[in-house]
Design an enzyme around this catalytic site. Structure first.
Site, short mmCIF file in Angstrom:
data_model
loop_
_atom_site.label_atom_id
_atom_site.label_comp_id
_atom_site.label_asym_id
_atom_site.label_seq_id
_atom_site.Cartn_x
_atom_site.Cartn_y
_atom_site.Cartn_z
CE1 TYR A 207 -3.33 2.81 0.68
CE2 TYR A 207 -1.94 3.44 2.58
CZ TYR A 207 -2.89 3.71 1.64
OH TYR A 207 -3.58 4.96 1.88
CB THR A 244 -13.60 6.68 4.10
OG1 THR A 244 -12.19 6.06 4.06
CG2 THR A 244 -13.63 8.21 4.09
#
Length: 326
Positions: A207, A244
């Site tokens: 990531y 989120t």
């Protein structure tokens, strides 16, 4: 064995310590407030991942200002619900959903072809969609998922839309490319001979590498555009730690803790979208002023490797080779 464990655990520890540092910094500062932006009538924007979270708030605000906004995403139901909500809120909103799966190069190419067939301008491209800490796997084209979705899919999308962005920009009204990156790039290094993270795979390291790749691409693209005299700018934005669904793949105990504190301590999607919107819309960021790396509403200096022109060029050329582009 020890080396493999270190390669797996160290990136995770570094990422979580960075997250704690960012969270503490956020708690000590006020959320960015977006200044009043000018009307965007006649402008067309594409926002990937605009069906929820930060992307949704970006689409919603742009539509309120009169822009024609296209949500690019793979979840059609989610996208259509987002369109409906925005249109109910702003009766004259020009917003639509078009399917694109950034894990599929064929899907990206088809999305661009369909867009170009409409002969629309393109004034703003927000590369917002992304995945984080997903299980080990590959896209349909064989790329590691973080690298494939966060970076390769957006690289191809931007490349294929560059001619339209150039044609749509003009002096005083540059077209803009905004790449939503992350502070996670600060703890990563690009391994050009192992971009798919095949050696000692770590979702955390993969990531972080994908976010550094985004930033290197954004910086090199801006330089290429400026050197070529094209009316297009490119920048990268760190929205901070935002409440989120991006964190849904955290290790279960951490996910439970995160879901508990996120509502209290994380930024809201609206707050997270503020810097993205500022870089996409502000009249103060015309031309060369529009490049760089942005966080908390300001341009920031980041790690030296990010500004290494040779590293930027090497990644750029490697990406073109991987995608068969010239």
């Amino acid at each position: 064995m020890l080396s493999a464990i270190r390669s797996y655990l160290l990136p995770a520890v570094k990422l979580y310590l960075l997250g704690l540092k960012v969270l503490l910094a956020q708690l000590c500062s006020r959320p960015v407030r977006l200044p009043v932006m000018p009307r965007q009538d006649g402008k067309v924007a594409i926002v990937t991942g605009g069906g929820r979270g930060i992307g949704y708030e970006v689409v919603r605000h742009m539509a309120r200002l009169g822009a024609h906004v296209i949500i690019g995403g793979r979840d059609e139901q989610e996208g259509l619900v987002a369109v409906k909500r925005i249109c109910e809120e702003y009766k004259e909103a020009k917003v639509e959903f078009k399917k694109v799966d950034l894990a599929s190069l064929q899907s990206v190419r088809q999305f661009v072809q369909n867009f170009k067939e409409r002969d629309l301008p393109l004034n703003i491209l927000v590369n917002n969609a992304g995945v984080m800490l997903v299980p080990k796997g590959c896209t349909e084209d064989g790329f590691e998922q973080h690298f494939g979705v966060n970076y390769v899919g957006h690289f191809l999308l931007t490349w294929l839309l560059l001619d339209t962005l150039k044609d749509s920009g003009k002096c005083g009204h540059f077209s803009r490319v905004v790449n939503v990156s992350s502070s996670a790039h600060r703890i990563s290094n690009i391994t050009l001979n192992d971009l798919n993270s095949c050696q000692c795979y770590s979702a955390h390291a993969a990531y972080c590498q994908s976010k550094l790749a985004q930033l290197l691409f954004s910086s090199h693209l801006h330089q290429e555009l400026q050197h070529g005299g094209f009316p297009v700018s490119s920048c990268a934005v760190d929205p901070g730690m935002v409440d989120t669904a991006l964190y849904r793949h955290l290790w279960t105990p951490l996910r439970l803790a995160q879901s508990t504190i996120a509502h209290l301590l994380f930024r809201t999607p609206t707050e997270g979208a503020a810097t993205v919107l500022y870089t996409a819309l502000s009249p103060d960021l015309e031309g060369e002023c529009g490049g760089g790396y942005w966080a908390n509403g300001c341009r920031e200096i980041t790690r030296p490797p990010t500004f290494d022109p040779q590293l930027q060029l090497s990644l750029w050329e490697t990406s073109l080779q991987l995608l068969g582009l010239q």
